[in-house]
Design an enzyme around this catalytic site. Sequence first.
Site, short mmCIF file in Angstrom:
data_model
loop_
_atom_site.label_atom_id
_atom_site.label_comp_id
_atom_site.label_asym_id
_atom_site.label_seq_id
_atom_site.Cartn_x
_atom_site.Cartn_y
_atom_site.Cartn_z
CB THR A 21 -0.87 -0.16 1.26
OG1 THR A 21 -1.72 -1.28 1.05
CG2 THR A 21 -1.68 1.04 1.63
CG ASN A 71 -4.98 -6.33 -0.96
OD1 ASN A 71 -4.54 -5.97 0.14
ND2 ASN A 71 -5.56 -7.49 -1.13
CG ASP A 112 -7.85 -6.25 2.27
OD1 ASP A 112 -7.06 -7.12 2.70
OD2 ASP A 112 -7.49 -5.07 2.07
N GLY A 162 1.57 -1.60 4.60
CA GLY A 162 1.98 -2.76 5.41
C GLY A 162 0.88 -3.74 5.71
N GLY A 163 -0.25 -3.72 4.99
CA GLY A 163 -1.30 -4.70 5.26
C GLY A 163 -1.73 -4.63 6.71
N1 GLY Z 1 -5.28 -3.72 1.28
C1 GLY Z 1 -4.67 -3.40 2.50
C2 GLY Z 1 -5.65 -2.76 3.43
O1 GLY Z 1 -6.54 -2.06 3.01
O2 GLY Z 1 -5.56 -2.99 4.60
#
Ligand code: GLY
Length: 573
Positions: free
Chosen positions: A386, A406, A428, A478-479
């Site tokens: 991201t 993502n 997600d 960083g997810g």
């Molecule tokens: N795709 C990463 C987030 O939105 O958390």
Amino acid sequence: MNKISILLLCCILSVFVLNAQSKTKWLGAGKAVDPYNYTQVKHEFYNNAAVSCAHPLASLIGAQIMKQGGNAFDAGIAVQLALAVVYPAAGNIGGGGFLIAKKANNSFLAIDYREVAPGNSSKNMYLDKEGNAQLELSQNGRLASGVPGTIAGLFATLPSAKLDFKLLIQPAIDLAAFGYVITEREASSLNANQKSFLKYNNTKIAFVKDQIWKAGDTLFQPELANTLIRIQQNGAKGFYEGETAKLIVNEMNKGNGIISLTDLKNYKAKFRKPLSFKYNGYSIYGFPPPSSGGIILLQMMKMVEKTSQIQKGFQTPEATQIMIEAERRAYADRAEHLGDPDFWKVPIKTMSSDTYLAKRMSDFIPGKASKSAEIKAGDIKESEETTHISIYDKQGNMVSITTTLNGGYGSKTVVAGAGFLLNNEMDDFSVKPGVANMFGAVGGEANAIQPGKRMLSSMCPVIVTKNGKPAIVVGTPGGTTIPTSVYQALVNSINFGMNIDDAINKPKFHHQHLPDEVFIEPNFPAELKNSLQTMGYKLTNRASIGKTEMIFIHKNKIEVAADRRGDDSVAGF
Ligand code: GLY
């Protein structure tokens, strides 16, 4: 080749070079923004305005826009568009994001331009006949994409900006049409993805070439330039309707994609109310659901704020342990209670109450690791690519934007003829209760797939004030590690008194309830590792956690830092 052909080729090349040079001038009046020659700046002080983001060219463009009379919102629009060209792994027009801002007039703004599930999506769309989750489908290729929100988000931001949109998008058009020089890191990232690009595309795309990419190569994206020109000429309709929309649907029809013309036409960005809380004399403003970022940050910070352990200081076993245990408990709640508030009643009030949070920490034992098997969600009836942009301008506008495809390069599918990557944001959602997504996050009913619903996010753009005055702009990619990176950057700064360069670059740790282990970055001190292992923690090494961009507004100057883990860079004046 005869003399006439050589002469003709020279003429064509010189026209190209002259044209490229004049465009380069537009980008930054002379050498201010030179796409063929630029350097990274990691930590700087400015008097008027500052930008920190994942790419030096995009930061320079943001600063240049503000020098030309634009404000932080103008810069936010121009930087996102520039990143869509120079940082294709995460910068995007085929993804979505969140913007949180405090305006110079003291009003707040939270714009949600998260992707939504297409009209033809359904709860079990990624399950096979036996009910097994098909993660290949939710993570790669056309079926992995949600309806993109970024362009709608830029136009929802535009009323807060000052300059003409045509001007703000021009640098991105120039970069796509006339190319820019790639770095070592970009070359190796493109090389690492060549196989996937070939697998998930059936036309030639700009990111694939016959030889390997090398630092110093120029990347040209002519199809993307044309898409950006359509947006420049027709506004949001240049993306959601007409030629670009048709190209997206054509791409869907080449395989298993389900985004329709109606889905595109109906996409709307939404205005949300920022989620705010007090912490040690600071007011912190985070993003509410459909992001889990703001509420997880609130929970983690409130769980440690008044403890004696946090007072022990940076990298002490006591402070590190209580921070880990707060992470564990907040992430347990994420899996159970969070989803798109337009589809699921999210118990924000309870989750943020002091009484509830005190109860969540009541089984914390100093010096002894808790067990995730015993810590469930609270009893009350969300490749990590991201990217984040932090901006501050001299009028006092604070803008914090996190945007994403993502995974790195999203679905890996480029819309043929339109030149941009589509997200793989459908992953997600919780594709099946208890089945971990690409970040190891699990979920349930709250985050199940429904047409038109936004998938739960971890993105956590934050602004912080003190006594009503601008103090900090921060965020990171960083997810699922996003909220913990922001949490540690803020605690490092507010509690441990670090300058922002240290606050974002010191080694981090991450616990997300499941798996029951603490991920640690390289350079995590050996002594602290021993202490945590003695308490019963399982430690797992990982390459890096986040790429945080942070601005600290001092009384007479603006301090800005870009993460040293990537090509991130600051600019300002
Ligand atoms: N795709 C990463 C987030 O939105 O958390």
